[in-house]
Design a protein around this motif. Sequence first.
Motif, mmCIF file in Angstrom:
data_model
loop_
_atom_site.group_PDB
_atom_site.id
_atom_site.type_symbol
_atom_site.label_atom_id
_atom_site.label_comp_id
_atom_site.label_asym_id
_atom_site.label_seq_id
_atom_site.Cartn_x
_atom_site.Cartn_y
_atom_site.Cartn_z
ATOM 1 N N LEU A 67 0.830 -1.209 0.000
ATOM 2 C CA LEU A 67 0.000 0.000 0.000
ATOM 3 C C LEU A 67 0.858 1.250 0.000
ATOM 4 N N TYR A 68 1.955 1.232 0.744
ATOM 5 C CA TYR A 68 2.854 2.383 0.743
ATOM 6 C C TYR A 68 3.378 2.649 -0.674
ATOM 7 N N CYS A 69 3.842 1.596 -1.343
ATOM 8 C CA CYS A 69 4.390 1.774 -2.695
ATOM 9 C C CYS A 69 3.340 2.299 -3.662
ATOM 10 N N TYR A 70 2.111 1.785 -3.569
ATOM 11 C CA TYR A 70 1.052 2.321 -4.427
ATOM 12 C C TYR A 70 0.759 3.783 -4.089
ATOM 13 N N SER A 71 0.782 4.124 -2.822
ATOM 14 C CA SER A 71 0.492 5.521 -2.440
ATOM 15 C C SER A 71 1.545 6.475 -2.978
ATOM 16 N N GLN A 72 2.747 5.970 -3.209
ATOM 17 C CA GLN A 72 3.827 6.802 -3.740
ATOM 18 C C GLN A 72 3.869 6.811 -5.269
ATOM 19 N N SER A 73 3.110 5.925 -5.907
ATOM 20 C CA SER A 73 3.206 5.781 -7.363
ATOM 21 C C SER A 73 2.506 6.886 -8.135
ATOM 22 N N ASP A 74 1.512 7.539 -7.521
ATOM 23 C CA ASP A 74 0.796 8.620 -8.209
ATOM 24 C C ASP A 74 0.134 9.505 -7.150
ATOM 25 N N CYS A 134 0.601 -2.449 -12.082
ATOM 26 C CA CYS A 134 0.431 -3.643 -11.251
ATOM 27 C C CYS A 134 1.820 -4.001 -10.727
ATOM 28 N N LEU A 135 2.062 -3.702 -9.463
ATOM 29 C CA LEU A 135 3.392 -3.910 -8.889
ATOM 30 C C LEU A 135 3.760 -5.383 -8.782
ATOM 31 N N HIS A 136 2.771 -6.251 -8.640
ATOM 32 C CA HIS A 136 3.065 -7.693 -8.586
ATOM 33 C C HIS A 136 3.656 -8.175 -9.910
ATOM 34 N N ARG A 137 3.201 -7.597 -11.004
ATOM 35 C CA ARG A 137 3.712 -7.985 -12.323
ATOM 36 C C ARG A 137 5.053 -7.323 -12.612
ATOM 37 N N SER A 138 5.150 -6.031 -12.305
ATOM 38 C CA SER A 138 6.369 -5.298 -12.668
ATOM 39 C C SER A 138 7.538 -5.565 -11.721
ATOM 40 N N HIS A 139 7.254 -5.961 -10.473
ATOM 41 C CA HIS A 139 8.320 -6.203 -9.493
ATOM 42 C C HIS A 139 8.022 -7.473 -8.663
ATOM 43 N N PRO A 140 7.950 -8.631 -9.321
ATOM 44 C CA PRO A 140 7.589 -9.854 -8.592
ATOM 45 C C PRO A 140 8.596 -10.239 -7.501
ATOM 46 N N ILE A 159 8.822 3.523 -6.212
ATOM 47 C CA ILE A 159 9.139 2.732 -7.402
ATOM 48 C C ILE A 159 8.803 3.602 -8.606
ATOM 49 N N PRO A 160 9.780 3.822 -9.483
ATOM 50 C CA PRO A 160 9.537 4.740 -10.605
ATOM 51 C C PRO A 160 8.382 4.278 -11.497
ATOM 52 N N PHE A 161 7.440 5.194 -11.707
ATOM 53 C CA PHE A 161 6.330 4.938 -12.621
ATOM 54 C C PHE A 161 5.775 6.287 -13.046
ATOM 55 N N SER A 162 5.493 6.410 -14.304
ATOM 56 C CA SER A 162 4.906 7.642 -14.807
ATOM 57 C C SER A 162 3.672 7.279 -15.628
#
Length: 149
Positions: free
Chosen positions: A38-45, A96-102, A119-122
Amino acid sequence: VELISAKVPILKFFDREGGLEVDLSVNNPTSIRNTHLLYCYSQSDYRVRPLVLAIKLWAKDHKINEARFQTLSSYTLTLMVLHYLQCGVSPPVIPCLHRSHPQLFNPNSDIFSLPYTAIPFSSSNTMSSASTYLPGLNICKNRLKTDPF
């Protein structure tokens, strides 16, 4: 303070100084992995956190956000918002972080070495938070009308 009986006991309390409701569990590696996710998703956008909070407030107002009363948990609501931001809008707002960073997001990841860095994402999605939020809220409202809990 309230102790919730569950597979993993949860201590619920309210921090008056910070104004936060807290759920605390101990010795639970799954919850550490979930928190990291959840932390990583909160930082993604920048739109993730306000949208999750808006949906949680909406659910609380409609009294559908207490898992112990057989409604939706806060975690479930958050996952629903994340799924919507991945699949309900085009282009997606978040990956989808599970796919991009398994190697990071799996049931066997080492909880002591999880990185708490963005985690870098744009996203190429240029919708505003409100434009992203309103269709999602309408989906929730319409779903509740046709298939109540």
